[in-house]
Write an enzyme that holds these catalytic residues in place. Sequence first.
Site, PDB file in Angstrom:
ATOM      1  N   LYS A   1      50.488  39.329  37.837  1.00 21.67           N
ATOM      2  CA  LYS A   1      49.515  39.049  36.789  1.00 21.67           C
ATOM      3  C   LYS A   1      50.037  39.259  35.368  1.00 21.67           C
ATOM      4  CE  LYS A   1      45.276  39.753  39.429  1.00 21.67           C
ATOM      5  NZ  LYS A   1      43.937  40.371  39.435  1.00 21.67           N
TER       6      LYS A   1
ATOM      7  N   ASP B   1      39.034  37.618  35.930  1.00 21.71           N
ATOM      8  CA  ASP B   1      38.744  38.901  36.580  1.00 21.71           C
ATOM      9  C   ASP B   1      37.603  39.656  35.907  1.00 21.71           C
ATOM     10  OD1 ASP B   1      40.475  38.875  38.739  1.00 21.71           O
ATOM     11  OD2 ASP B   1      42.139  39.737  37.610  1.00 21.71           O
TER      12      ASP B   1
END
Length: 334
Positions: free
Chosen positions: A71, A107
């Site tokens: 990420k 997210d």
Amino acid sequence: MSTFTPPALHGIIGYPLGHSMSPLMHNTAFRTLNLPGVYLSWPIEPGRLPAFVDAARLLNIRGCSITIPHKIDIIPLLDKTSENVREMGACNTLYRDGEKICGENTDVIGFTAPLRKRSLSPETRVLVLGAGGVSRAAIAGLRRLGLANITLTNRRKERAEALCNEFGLLCAPWEERGDVPADLIINTTPLGMTGAQEHETPYPRAFQDNGIAYDLIYTPFQTRFLRDAAAAGWETVSGLDMFIGQGDAQFHLWTGHHLPEEAITAIKKRHTLPFPHKPTHFKKYGEKIKLSAILLSQKLLSGRNSCWSASPPAESLWDGKGEVWRGKGFLQKA
């Protein structure tokens, strides 16, 4: 005369990927909405990340989910990033804007969804376990909920200190995390995830008083961390709500559609059943389906000397219920 529309390639990268239910969710959505898309799993080791981005350009991959451990490292390889990515310093979604490969972070949308349903006081004391990419989304989400009393701890001290300095958080040594007073404890580590670490917990101390334990892991549904918290009388929140929320935002970014109820139901049902580790949901588009790009992508992106064979005709691939007919030779190791 019917026109053949090849399926747009989508997928998920991470390492390992045995726990992921993203293929089930997104492939169910593509099938239900009759969209020409397919979503595959690509286990990409950290050293192969630049090669993946090159392959994504070559194969015209339209969208991709990014999970542990990529990420953060994926960001400098992208052509453009969103404000969310720049704020959080982490990217969980790739999408195409013309020829550009762009990064987004959904997210935080998924993370805040279950917490918005609860009445959290601004004085709520929060303990965040872990300092990876999803930790940044959690911190940003907590700030958006008006929570400022946040302590972070991580096994690697230097990583915890860097994140605490960046976001202005309190920092606690990993060995002393059980001594930090908290009303909300959030696990952002992979400890407890299905696989080799399933029986571990990031919080081995006994839970004291009352509070909320929030585990961002969604497989298994009830981790040891959550079981221990529930046994102590704490309210528990699994990572399933976050998973569905961030996935819905991804699917909308790629297609302009939200996840249909069938995709959400499939995920909830899968929690009670064993699930395959290889993608098994493919749509039959017209009378023929071109699988060459899919098969090439599996080989190029995995970096291995094997591929998945597709010897039978297209009519053998689809059983009408969303499953590939394994007995016909498809999904056999070549």
